[in-house]
Scaffold this active site. Structure first.
Site, short mmCIF file in Angstrom:
data_model
loop_
_atom_site.label_atom_id
_atom_site.label_comp_id
_atom_site.label_asym_id
_atom_site.label_seq_id
_atom_site.Cartn_x
_atom_site.Cartn_y
_atom_site.Cartn_z
N ASP A 1 -4.80 7.16 8.82
CA ASP A 1 -3.73 6.46 9.54
C ASP A 1 -3.23 7.32 10.71
O ASP A 1 -2.02 7.45 10.94
CB ASP A 1 -2.56 6.08 8.62
CG ASP A 1 -1.64 5.05 9.26
OD1 ASP A 1 -1.95 4.55 10.37
OD2 ASP A 1 -0.61 4.73 8.66
N HIS B 1 -3.03 2.25 3.26
CA HIS B 1 -2.10 3.30 2.82
C HIS B 1 -1.18 2.94 1.66
O HIS B 1 0.05 2.93 1.83
CB HIS B 1 -1.27 3.81 3.99
CG HIS B 1 -0.71 2.75 4.91
ND1 HIS B 1 0.01 1.68 4.45
CD2 HIS B 1 -0.76 2.62 6.26
CE1 HIS B 1 0.37 0.93 5.47
NE2 HIS B 1 -0.09 1.47 6.58
N ASN C 1 -2.16 -2.67 16.85
CA ASN C 1 -0.79 -2.66 17.41
C ASN C 1 -0.74 -1.88 18.72
O ASN C 1 -0.07 -0.86 18.84
CB ASN C 1 0.21 -2.09 16.40
CG ASN C 1 -0.11 -0.68 15.96
OD1 ASN C 1 -1.26 -0.26 15.93
ND2 ASN C 1 0.92 0.09 15.63
N ARG D 1 -4.69 3.89 20.41
CA ARG D 1 -3.80 3.58 21.55
C ARG D 1 -4.59 3.22 22.81
O ARG D 1 -5.20 2.21 22.87
CB ARG D 1 -2.82 4.75 21.83
CG ARG D 1 -2.21 5.40 20.57
CD ARG D 1 -1.18 4.55 19.90
NE ARG D 1 -0.39 5.33 18.95
CZ ARG D 1 0.22 4.83 17.88
NH1 ARG D 1 0.15 3.56 17.61
NH2 ARG D 1 0.92 5.59 17.06
N HIS E 1 -0.84 -4.08 6.02
CA HIS E 1 0.23 -3.08 5.90
C HIS E 1 1.30 -3.74 5.05
O HIS E 1 2.01 -4.64 5.51
CB HIS E 1 0.77 -2.69 7.28
CG HIS E 1 1.95 -1.75 7.20
ND1 HIS E 1 1.94 -0.51 7.77
CD2 HIS E 1 3.16 -1.88 6.59
CE1 HIS E 1 3.10 0.10 7.54
NE2 HIS E 1 3.87 -0.72 6.83
N HIS F 1 2.02 9.98 18.56
CA HIS F 1 3.14 9.66 19.45
C HIS F 1 3.41 10.88 20.32
O HIS F 1 2.91 11.98 20.05
CB HIS F 1 4.39 9.33 18.63
CG HIS F 1 4.27 8.08 17.83
ND1 HIS F 1 4.28 6.82 18.40
CD2 HIS F 1 4.08 7.89 16.50
CE1 HIS F 1 4.13 5.91 17.45
NE2 HIS F 1 3.99 6.53 16.29
#
Ligand code: DOR
Ligand code: ZN
Ligand code: ZN
Length: 449
Positions: free
Chosen positions: A310, A237, A95, A65, A181, A314
């Protein structure tokens, strides 16, 4: 020759054996592994008291992040979590806010990271809108690219097969890899719409939407494209028996493909998801016993190349939504992965050599990280020291990650990372970060010419 540091009384995992030895570091590299009597003079020494020394572990799939998402995690908190979890190297996914998908966004991210990271960090980039920019991203030192197939994130149109093949060919031309992904956007969206119409908003509905078929469709589609492009492809994953079988088949017929599995897909089931609820929601989801058994089989027979956490932090309040469609998906994993796998070693389900293969040797090989992944003279002085027999309970309130929750909370584990060395420096020692931000290094891929 004077070494910077000598580690005495080590039990080191060395060439598939555990050997009593001392290890000398100099200039961030391993100078010598051998008997104490043969160690060079050193500026300082640490007595490891016969604790087990592994090559510095590598987590090839984390979300650090920072920038616009630093409320969830930043480079300092995320790499503190990495060091605490025994990882000397991590690879950040794109992302972010802004999405890492140009040489400019990548350069900026690298600059920020340089000042803050405690461990080594490499970066994957989403595809840029204009394929001409792939070269600039490669020159900037991206470790590789990422294709997120569950929804549009990067600049590559997910509906355009020819465009994807062209992008893969361009990346292949620079010798770089693509991580995928694999969840099919169309199939997923259709299933979600039906469930939403039926007013289903529980975790079982999430599981139904993110079905086995969603994974298999994406795996098959991308395998078909990769055959026509020759790029090195890595599946993030993998979570289903069918997905894994398709990958194995493709590999047997000559495709350059690898894959990873997460600890949660190995150790949590769909029953756990229903019991734990939103904190366990991630994509792809954890699944039933049939898949777990197939994944373990893949781990044991080598068809799964490595384990990656992974790590997807959050805010706790983002995990507490009423409806599963509003909940943020992802599980923080940097501080649980190694204890969970060491527990499997203690239980006899995994051999120590397999753990080293899964968390060091194979990620180093697939990411083309030269001088990492094993304890060898001349290699980078990245080391993970573990107390193989220490028992403790997973307690997310003690995480160094900003994400202080875990579906593994309360689980009894055996085996704990106690010291993490990065480029010859002791970064984490018995529960504490002992260096300043910026001690880690930004890893740039060397371009093959
Ligand atoms: O569970 C997940 N969380 N899966 C993803 O693919 C994205 C990730 C995130 O960034 O939170
Ligand atoms: Zn993913
Ligand atoms: Zn991810």
């Amino acid at each position: 020759m004077i070494a910077d540091l000598v580690l005495s009384n080590s039990k080191a995992y060395f060439k598939e054996d555990i050997v009593d030895c001392s290890i000398a570091f100099g200039n961030g590299r391993i100078l010598k592994i051998g008997k104490e009597a043969n160690m060079p003079k050193a500026d300082s020494r640490i007595d490891l008291k016969n604790q087990l020394v592994l090559p510095g572990l590598i987590d090839a799939h984390v979300h650090l992040r920072d920038e616009g998402k630093s409320r969830k995690e930043d480079f300092y908190s995320g790499t503190s979590a990495a060091a605490a979890g025994g990882f000397a190297t991590v690879v950040d996914m794109p992302n972010n806010d802004p999405v890492t998908m140009s040489s400019g966004t990548l350069r900026n991210r690298m600059d920020i990271a340089e000042r803050k990271v405690l461990v080594n960090v490499g970066f994957r980039c989403e595809f840029p809108r204009n394929l001409k920019d792939v070269e600039l991203i490669v020159q900037q030192g991206a470790l590789g690219f990422k294709l997120f197939m569950a929804e549009q994130v990067g600049g590559l149109d997910l509906d355009d097969d020819d465009g994807i093949i062209e992008a893969f060919k361009t990346v292949a031309g620079f010798g770089a890899s693509v991580a995928v992904h694999a969840e099919d956007k169309e199939t997923l969206k259709k299933a979600e719409d039906v469930l939403k119409k039926e007013k289903r908003n529980d975790v079982a509905a999430f599981l139904k939407a993110h079905s086995e078929r969603v994974e298999l469709r994406a795996v098959e589609r991308v395998l078909n494209l990769v055959r026509r492009s020759g790029v090195q492809l890595h599946f993030c994953h993998v979570s289903t028996e069918e997905g894994l079988n398709a990958i194995v088949e493709a590999r047997e017929s000559g495709a350059r493909v690898s894959c990873e599995v997460t600890p949660h897909n190995l150790l949590l089931s769909s029953d756990d998801l229903k019991r734990i609820g939103m904190l366990c929601v991630c994509m792809p989801p954890v699944r039933d016993k049939r898949h777990i058994e197939a994944l373990w089989k893949g781990v044991k027979n080598g068809s799964i190349d490595f384990v990656a956490s992974d790590h997807a932090p959050h805010l706790l309040k983002e995990k507490e939504a009423e409806s599963v469609w509003d909940v943020k998906v992802g599980i923080p994993g940097l501080e649980t992965t190694l204890p969970l796998l060491l527990t499997e070693v203690n239980r006899g389900r995994l051999e120590l050599g397999e753990l080293v293969r899964l968390l060091a040797e194979k990620p180093a090989e697939i990411l083309q990280l030269r001088r990492k992944g094993c304890l060898t003279e001349g290699y980078d002085a990245d080391l993970t020291v573990v107390d193989l027999h220490r028992k403790f309970k997973i307690d997310s309130s003690k995480f160094l990650s900003k994400a202080k929750y875990s579906p593994f909370d309360g689980r009894e584990v055996t085996g704990k990372p106690v010291k993490t060395f990065v480029n010859g420096r002791l970064v984490f020692d018995e529960g504490e970060v002992v260096v300043k931000p910026g001690t880690g290094r930004v890893l740039r891929r060397e371009i093959a010419v």
